[in-house]
Write an enzyme that holds these catalytic residues in place. Structure first.
Site, PDB file in Angstrom:
ATOM      1  N   CYS A   1     -42.383 107.344  59.263  1.00  0.00           N
ATOM      2  CA  CYS A   1     -43.102 106.928  60.457  1.00  0.00           C
ATOM      3  C   CYS A   1     -43.216 105.402  60.453  1.00  0.00           C
ATOM      4  O   CYS A   1     -43.374 104.788  59.403  1.00  0.00           O
ATOM      5  CB  CYS A   1     -44.502 107.501  60.582  1.00  0.00           C
TER       6      CYS A   1
ATOM      7  N   ARG B   1     -37.206 104.813  58.973  1.00  0.00           N
ATOM      8  CA  ARG B   1     -38.457 105.411  58.505  1.00  0.00           C
ATOM      9  C   ARG B   1     -38.737 106.764  59.151  1.00  0.00           C
ATOM     10  O   ARG B   1     -39.593 107.516  58.693  1.00  0.00           O
ATOM     11  CB  ARG B   1     -39.647 104.488  58.828  1.00  0.00           C
TER      12      ARG B   1
ATOM     13  N   TRP C   1     -41.528 110.763  61.660  1.00  0.00           N
ATOM     14  CA  TRP C   1     -40.870 111.647  60.702  1.00  0.00           C
ATOM     15  C   TRP C   1     -41.865 112.769  60.483  1.00  0.00           C
ATOM     16  O   TRP C   1     -42.933 112.565  59.909  1.00  0.00           O
ATOM     17  CB  TRP C   1     -40.585 110.896  59.399  1.00  0.00           C
TER      18      TRP C   1
ATOM     19  N   ASN D   1     -49.512 106.140  61.266  1.00  0.00           N
ATOM     20  CA  ASN D   1     -48.582 106.339  60.155  1.00  0.00           C
ATOM     21  C   ASN D   1     -49.432 106.720  58.948  1.00  0.00           C
ATOM     22  O   ASN D   1     -50.365 106.003  58.604  1.00  0.00           O
ATOM     23  CB  ASN D   1     -47.817 105.029  59.909  1.00  0.00           C
ATOM     24  N   GLY D   2     -49.123 107.864  58.333  1.00  0.00           N
ATOM     25  CA  GLY D   2     -49.917 108.311  57.186  1.00  0.00           C
ATOM     26  C   GLY D   2     -50.276 109.773  57.344  1.00  0.00           C
ATOM     27  O   GLY D   2     -49.656 110.492  58.134  1.00  0.00           O
TER      28      GLY D   2
ATOM     29  N   GLU E   1     -27.051 110.648  40.132  1.00  0.00           N
ATOM     30  CA  GLU E   1     -27.123 109.786  41.311  1.00  0.00           C
ATOM     31  C   GLU E   1     -25.924 110.040  42.237  1.00  0.00           C
ATOM     32  O   GLU E   1     -26.080 110.076  43.467  1.00  0.00           O
ATOM     33  CB  GLU E   1     -27.202 108.313  40.868  1.00  0.00           C
TER      34      GLU E   1
ATOM     35  N   LYS F   1     -26.301 111.287  46.074  1.00  0.00           N
ATOM     36  CA  LYS F   1     -25.713 110.581  47.223  1.00  0.00           C
ATOM     37  C   LYS F   1     -24.920 111.546  48.095  1.00  0.00           C
ATOM     38  O   LYS F   1     -25.030 111.540  49.315  1.00  0.00           O
ATOM     39  CB  LYS F   1     -24.774 109.442  46.776  1.00  0.00           C
TER      40      LYS F   1
ATOM     41  N   GLU G   1     -27.257 114.057  49.939  1.00  0.00           N
ATOM     42  CA  GLU G   1     -28.109 113.417  50.949  1.00  0.00           C
ATOM     43  C   GLU G   1     -27.382 113.200  52.268  1.00  0.00           C
ATOM     44  O   GLU G   1     -27.947 113.428  53.325  1.00  0.00           O
ATOM     45  CB  GLU G   1     -28.540 112.019  50.456  1.00  0.00           C
TER      46      GLU G   1
ATOM     47  N   HIS H   1     -23.161 125.910  29.655  1.00  0.00           N
ATOM     48  CA  HIS H   1     -24.362 126.749  29.637  1.00  0.00           C
ATOM     49  C   HIS H   1     -24.753 127.211  31.036  1.00  0.00           C
ATOM     50  O   HIS H   1     -25.921 127.472  31.292  1.00  0.00           O
ATOM     51  CB  HIS H   1     -25.516 125.995  28.972  1.00  0.00           C
TER      52      HIS H   1
ATOM     53  N   LYS I   1     -36.514 107.019  54.552  1.00  0.00           N
ATOM     54  CA  LYS I   1     -36.284 106.037  53.498  1.00  0.00           C
ATOM     55  C   LYS I   1     -37.558 105.736  52.713  1.00  0.00           C
ATOM     56  O   LYS I   1     -37.510 105.549  51.508  1.00  0.00           O
ATOM     57  CB  LYS I   1     -35.707 104.757  54.083  1.00  0.00           C
TER      58      LYS I   1
HETATM   59  C1  G6P Z   1     -36.658 108.584  49.558  1.00  0.00           C
HETATM   60  C2  G6P Z   1     -35.389 107.836  49.878  1.00  0.00           C
HETATM   61  C3  G6P Z   1     -34.598 107.588  48.604  1.00  0.00           C
HETATM   62  C4  G6P Z   1     -35.458 106.863  47.578  1.00  0.00           C
HETATM   63  C5  G6P Z   1     -36.772 107.607  47.323  1.00  0.00           C
HETATM   64  C6  G6P Z   1     -37.725 106.758  46.517  1.00  0.00           C
HETATM   65  O1  G6P Z   1     -36.348 109.869  49.129  1.00  0.00           O
HETATM   66  O2  G6P Z   1     -34.612 108.565  50.813  1.00  0.00           O
HETATM   67  O3  G6P Z   1     -33.465 106.806  48.904  1.00  0.00           O
HETATM   68  O4  G6P Z   1     -34.756 106.758  46.388  1.00  0.00           O
HETATM   69  O5  G6P Z   1     -37.422 107.899  48.560  1.00  0.00           O
HETATM   70  O6  G6P Z   1     -38.042 105.622  47.264  1.00  0.00           O
HETATM   71  P1  G6P Z   1     -38.532 104.263  46.670  1.00  0.00           P
HETATM   72  O7  G6P Z   1     -38.693 103.376  47.865  1.00  0.00           O
HETATM   73  O8  G6P Z   1     -39.833 104.542  45.994  1.00  0.00           O
HETATM   74  O9  G6P Z   1     -37.505 103.768  45.731  1.00  0.00           O
END
Ligand code: G6P
Length: 613
Positions: free
Chosen positions: A2, A27, A77, A103-104, A486, A490, A493, A509, A608
């Site tokens: 948001c 956001r 969001w 927002n919150g 990671e 990626k 996501e 396993h 994000k």
């Molecule tokens: C969300 C984002 C990720 C990020 C994570 C932690 O899930 O989509 O890309 O790694 O939050 O965010 P931060 O800002 O705390 O690194």
């Protein structure tokens, strides 16, 4: 998660807010809305489901009709209530006089809602936010003082908020309050903005005030008044942003994610620039310099983070333990905050967060603090909640990261963790020669990253072979294991392909049961003491017809005989390997998503900055 943009000044607020919302779209991008005063000072609200461009179309006629100079806007969001126009912000009170964007999360909204319904209030949405407008309205009925009503309402509220309010009885004014959610007052020439992120307002001004929890702002085009949580009128320091709008343009790139992947030679350089103390074969971290005694005496480290930042934390565990022999735990912040963690004496806690806003990370930080630990931050966004809450820390200086899938922040976080490991190592047994070797290798990273990026076309070809898969397995060993995690993150996501990362030896396993000709296996096959063992694991994949795509070191002649395709990366020291090895994986995820025609920068359901639990 948001975002709010509000404007008061002399220009038409609508295009300014729409453009600002587009900058905050990372956001939240499921619905948006704005509120303005019309020529009769009536509050008008416009909302739309979908991306900001839908709202833009929806209000295009309003922009030509009148030119409101005050407005609030919001991109959502969804947390409480489905994605719909009704649940989009801003919300209005029962008389249609007030508009509020939030927002919150209002945690006690159920109780408040029940009370308000008992008082006769009708709710139109399923959101937690709507209780705020009705609650403020309820108090406003009593003595017609908006500021007082807002304060009374906020006293009853538990949770987090950044809010902006318009009211018909206060034309030309915006009221705003902050607790937990980031809210910034940006100060232009005869105009003011409220925003959740300076990306939205950097085009207009570089002067900002980072509002503190408990602050309430009264904003008109004449100026601002801020009272703090003690109800005292304050005049906070104005900060100057040291970057400009060009940093958040896509430039020649099709997507922000691709741009950010390509920025890594520079962003990694910026993470260590000015921090290498070659005269002493160590590093200097200004944000920790007050705490060198703690670093010297530390017996245990806990690193807390979420998402990609947690993968950086896990990478940091391997690197720091290896270079310093200090035991390190990498923990999900969301688990840490609730499991009554054990924090022994002489433990230092680090929190890693790109945004500096992640609610779970912030809460974990507070939990560690409550246990008496010193907490340091590794953050990107200057002035963010986490950066300000910690006892010190290190900025990664990656620059603005807009793509929802984090890329350059990861490599910069790992770079900073390497610096931390060198600093801690040199305070212990690490020899000057070893220290110097690491510094020298760090300096070579940008060039090595450039070299990997030149293989982009080849990586796109590899991605074509993966794009139609339904599953993918990522394997790595040692410090390459978090890189496998990671890489898998990626891919899932942004391409919505189910992917898992595993330590290569664990494959037998469980995951081996899944391997057949339809399962791409992406292996990180660094040339080190575990290389032969990894190759054996890959032979097991191959004999079950799995398709292997490898990231391996230049000069490796064996891997090409096992894998379908190989991306060769330059060799470096083990501690720095993740920074290079992750780049082909970022590019694979990017190309697969792009080949599938997906929205790379704004994948479905993700945000994000995750400012809710
Ligand atoms: C969300 C984002 C990720 C990020 C994570 C932690 O899930 O989509 O890309 O790694 O939050 O965010 P931060 O800002 O705390 O690194």
């Amino acid at each position: 998660m948001c975002g709010i943009v509000a404007y008061v000044g002399e220009k038409n607020a609508i295009p300014i807010m729409i453009e600002g919302l587009k900058r905050l779209e990372y956001r939240g991008y499921d619905s948006s809305g704005l509120a303005i005063f019309d020529e009769n000072n009536d509050v008008k609200i416009y909302k739309k489901e979908g991306k900001i461009v839908e709202l833009e179309r929806h209000v295009s006629h309003v922009m030509t009709k009148y030119s409101p100079t005050v407005g609030i806007s919001h991109t959502r969001w969804a947390t409480h209530g489905v994605v719909s126009e009704v649940n989009a912000h801003p919300f209005c009170d029962s008389e249609g006089k007030m508009a509020l964007a939030h927002n919150g999360i209002i945690e006690n909204y159920k109780d408040l809602k029940t009370n308000l319904i008992a008082k006769g209030y009708e709710f139109k949405s399923d959101t937690d936010t709507e209780v705020l407008v009705h609650l403020i309205h309820y108090y406003y009925q009593q003595d017609k003082d908006l500021m007082k009503s807002l304060k009374q309402a906020l006293k009853a509220v538990e949770g987090t908020y950044g809010i902006a309010i318009l009211h018909k009885d206060y034309p030309g004014q915006i009221l705003s309050a902050k607790k937990g959610s980031t809210l910034i007052l940006a100060i232009g020439n005869d105009e003011f903005f409220l925003t959740s992120d300076i990306n939205a307002t950097i085009k207009h001004t570089k002067k900002v005030i980072y509002l503190e929890d408990g602050d309430i702002v009264k904003l008109t085009k004449e100026g601002y008044e801020i009272t703090n949580s003690q109800n005292i009128l304050i005049n906070p320091e104005i900060s100057e942003i040291d970057w400009d709008i060009s940093a958040i343009d896509k430039g020649k790139y099709k997507h922000f994610m691709l741009k950010e992947i390509y920025e890594q030679p520079t962003s990694v350089l910026n993470a260590f620039r000015g921090r290498l103390a070659e005269d002493l074969y160590t590093v200097r971290l200004g944000g920790l310099s007050q705490n060198y005694a703690d670093l010297r005496n530390v017996k245990r480290i806990q690193i807390l983070a979420c998402g990609t930042s947690w993968h950086a934390a896990l990478t940091g565990k391997y690197i720091i333990e290896n270079l310093t022999r200090i035991p390190v735990d990498a923990e999900y912040a969301s688990e840490y905050r609730y499991r009554n963690p054990i924090v022994p004496d002489d433990t230092l806690v680090f929190v890693i967060s790109q945004s500096g806003e992640t609610a779970d990370t912030l809460a974990a930080l507070k939990e560690a603090r409550a246990k008496g630990a010193k907490v340091f931050g590794i953050t990107n966004v200057v002035g963010s909640a986490i950066a300000r809450e910690t006892d010190g820390g290190v900025y990664i200086h990656a620059g603005s990261e807009v793509g929802v899938a984090s890329t350059k922040a990861f490599t910069s976080q790992v770079t900073v963790l390497v610096l931390l490991a060198i600093l801690l190592g040199r305070m212990r047994h690490m020899s000057p020669t070893d220290g110097l070797t690491h510094l020298e290798e760090l300096k070579k990273l940008p060039e090595k990253i450039e070299k990997i990026l030149t293989q982009n076309d080849h990586i796109r070809e590899i991605s074509k072979k993966i794009a139609n898969s339904h599953n993918a397995l990522y394997l790595g060993r040692g410090v390459d294991y978090p890189v496998a995690l990671e890489g898998a993150l990626k891919l899932k996501e942004i391409s919505y392909i189910h992917a898992e990362g595993y330590p290569a030896a664990e494959m037998k396993h469980g995951p081996i049961a899944l391997i057949d000709e339809n399962m791409p296996v992406i292996a990180i096959a660094s040339k080190d003491f575990l290389y032969d063992k990894l190759v054996s694991n890959l032979q097991e994949v191959k004999s079950r017809k799995g398709k292997i795509y490898a990231v391996a070191n230049e000069g490796d002649t064996l891997i090409g005989t096992i894998a379908e395709e190989v991306v060769y990366v330059p060799e470096t020291l083990p501690a720095l390997r993740p920074i290079l090895n992750v780049i082909p994986l970022q590019l694979i995820a990017y190309h697969v998503a792009d080949l599938k025609g997906l929205d790379v920068d704004q994948p479905r359901n993700l945000a994000k900055s995750v400012t809710v639990e």
